[in-house]
Write a protein that holds these residues in place. Structure first.
Motif, short mmCIF file in Angstrom:
data_model
loop_
_atom_site.label_atom_id
_atom_site.label_comp_id
_atom_site.label_asym_id
_atom_site.label_seq_id
_atom_site.Cartn_x
_atom_site.Cartn_y
_atom_site.Cartn_z
N TYR A 62 0.83 -1.20 0.00
CA TYR A 62 0.00 0.00 0.00
C TYR A 62 0.87 1.26 0.00
O TYR A 62 1.91 1.30 0.66
CB TYR A 62 -0.89 0.03 1.25
N HIS A 63 0.39 2.27 -0.72
CA HIS A 63 1.05 3.57 -0.74
C HIS A 63 0.01 4.63 -0.41
O HIS A 63 -0.97 4.80 -1.15
CB HIS A 63 1.67 3.86 -2.12
N GLY A 64 0.20 5.33 0.69
CA GLY A 64 -0.72 6.38 1.09
C GLY A 64 -0.34 7.69 0.43
O GLY A 64 0.82 8.08 0.40
N SER A 65 -1.34 8.37 -0.13
CA SER A 65 -1.10 9.62 -0.83
C SER A 65 -2.31 10.53 -0.71
O SER A 65 -3.32 10.17 -0.10
CB SER A 65 -0.80 9.32 -2.31
N ASN A 66 -2.22 11.69 -1.34
CA ASN A 66 -3.35 12.60 -1.41
C ASN A 66 -4.04 12.51 -2.77
O ASN A 66 -4.92 13.30 -3.08
CB ASN A 66 -2.92 14.05 -1.13
N THR A 67 -3.62 11.53 -3.57
CA THR A 67 -4.17 11.38 -4.91
C THR A 67 -4.02 9.93 -5.39
O THR A 67 -3.17 9.19 -4.88
CB THR A 67 -3.47 12.33 -5.90
N ASN A 91 1.23 -2.73 5.55
CA ASN A 91 0.25 -2.43 6.58
C ASN A 91 -0.66 -1.30 6.06
O ASN A 91 -0.22 -0.16 5.91
CB ASN A 91 0.98 -2.01 7.85
N GLU A 92 -1.92 -1.63 5.80
CA GLU A 92 -2.84 -0.64 5.23
C GLU A 92 -3.08 0.53 6.18
O GLU A 92 -3.22 1.68 5.74
CB GLU A 92 -4.16 -1.31 4.86
N ASP A 93 -3.10 0.29 7.49
CA ASP A 93 -3.27 1.38 8.45
C ASP A 93 -2.11 2.36 8.39
O ASP A 93 -2.30 3.57 8.47
CB ASP A 93 -3.42 0.83 9.87
N GLN A 94 -0.90 1.83 8.26
CA GLN A 94 0.28 2.69 8.14
C GLN A 94 0.18 3.54 6.88
O GLN A 94 0.49 4.73 6.89
CB GLN A 94 1.56 1.84 8.11
N ALA A 95 -0.26 2.94 5.79
CA ALA A 95 -0.43 3.69 4.53
C ALA A 95 -1.48 4.79 4.70
O ALA A 95 -1.31 5.90 4.18
CB ALA A 95 -0.79 2.75 3.40
N MET A 96 -2.55 4.50 5.41
CA MET A 96 -3.58 5.52 5.65
C MET A 96 -3.02 6.67 6.47
O MET A 96 -3.32 7.83 6.21
CB MET A 96 -4.80 4.91 6.33
N ASN A 97 -2.19 6.36 7.46
CA ASN A 97 -1.55 7.42 8.23
C ASN A 97 -0.68 8.30 7.34
O ASN A 97 -0.66 9.53 7.49
CB ASN A 97 -0.71 6.84 9.38
N SER A 99 -7.28 14.26 -1.29
CA SER A 99 -7.97 13.51 -0.24
C SER A 99 -7.18 12.24 0.06
O SER A 99 -6.39 11.77 -0.75
CB SER A 99 -9.39 13.17 -0.69
N GLU A 100 -7.41 11.71 1.24
CA GLU A 100 -6.68 10.51 1.68
C GLU A 100 -6.96 9.36 0.71
O GLU A 100 -8.11 8.98 0.52
CB GLU A 100 -7.13 10.15 3.09
N THR A 101 -5.89 8.86 0.12
CA THR A 101 -6.03 7.83 -0.92
C THR A 101 -5.04 6.71 -0.66
O THR A 101 -3.86 6.95 -0.46
CB THR A 101 -5.76 8.43 -2.32
N ILE A 102 -5.54 5.49 -0.68
CA ILE A 102 -4.67 4.31 -0.58
C ILE A 102 -4.51 3.72 -1.98
O ILE A 102 -5.49 3.33 -2.61
CB ILE A 102 -5.27 3.24 0.35
N LEU A 156 5.64 -4.01 -9.87
CA LEU A 156 4.39 -3.70 -9.16
C LEU A 156 3.21 -3.67 -10.12
O LEU A 156 3.30 -3.07 -11.19
CB LEU A 156 4.51 -2.32 -8.47
N LYS A 157 2.13 -4.32 -9.71
CA LYS A 157 0.91 -4.31 -10.52
C LYS A 157 -0.16 -3.54 -9.76
O LYS A 157 -0.54 -3.92 -8.65
CB LYS A 157 0.43 -5.74 -10.78
N LYS A 158 -0.61 -2.45 -10.35
CA LYS A 158 -1.65 -1.61 -9.72
C LYS A 158 -2.95 -2.38 -9.63
O LYS A 158 -3.37 -3.02 -10.59
CB LYS A 158 -1.83 -0.33 -10.56
N LEU A 159 -3.59 -2.33 -8.48
CA LEU A 159 -4.87 -3.01 -8.27
C LEU A 159 -6.01 -1.98 -8.28
O LEU A 159 -5.84 -0.84 -8.03
CB LEU A 159 -4.88 -3.78 -6.95
#
Length: 159
Positions: free
Chosen positions: A4-9, A34-40, A53-56, A156-159
């Motif tokens: 997971y990669h947390g971003s604003n887009t 860890n999806e929670d870490q990515a959300m942070n 906006s918060e984007t995973i 990496l394969k985007k889901l």
């Protein structure tokens, strides 16, 4: 495995030239298992940029690639002195050239106040042992995945 990669887009295509230098493992694309870490991280990005906006962003990665010899991989399994020195080299703004040639680096996330600790070490106010201890992430060990080359990004394969 899913990373997971947390971003604003939403990230349609990973562009390493947009990555910032002087991060824990260098200039590259960072992910977490860890999806929670990515959300942070996404929340932080929205606050920093005051936009989006918060984007995973989710990616599939075949982790057998870590051992098949097609990629140069470095794995840190703990907060040890080698890890601390690697973080220091990558975070040191006096290093104008790339510090390493790994495609992928996996290891613990350093505490958010790394810059202060780097300065204290470089100015010899603290030693490497203190530096290592202060870099340990306060919320417990969380692993980050650095993809630093196009060859790594292509796995990496985007889901």
């Amino acid at each position: 495995m899913i990373l997971y990669h947390g971003s604003n887009t939403e990230i349609e295509q990973i562009n390493l030239s947009k990555s910032k230098p002087y991060k824990d493992f260098g200039k590259g694309f960072y992910l977490s298992d860890n999806e929670d870490q990515a959300m942070n991280m996404a929340k932080q990005k929205v606050i920093q940029t005051e936009s989006g906006s918060e984007t995973i962003n989710r990616y599939e990665f075949d982790d057998t690639r870590l051992n098949d010899g097609s990629l140069k991989v470095k794995v840190f399994t703990s907060y040890d002195e080698e890890w601390a020195e690697f973080i220091l080299a990558n975070r040191n703004r006096n290093n104008k050239n790339k510090v390493h040639d790994y495609d992928i680096v996996i290891g613990p996330i350093a505490d958010d106040k790394v810059g202060v600790q780097v300065r204290l070490l470089l100015e010899e106010y603290i030693d490497i042992t203190t530096f290592k201890k202060r870099l340990q992430y306060i919320k417990g060990m969380t692993i980050q995945y650095y993809f630093g080359t196009q060859r790594a990004i292509d796995t990496l394969k985007k889901l």
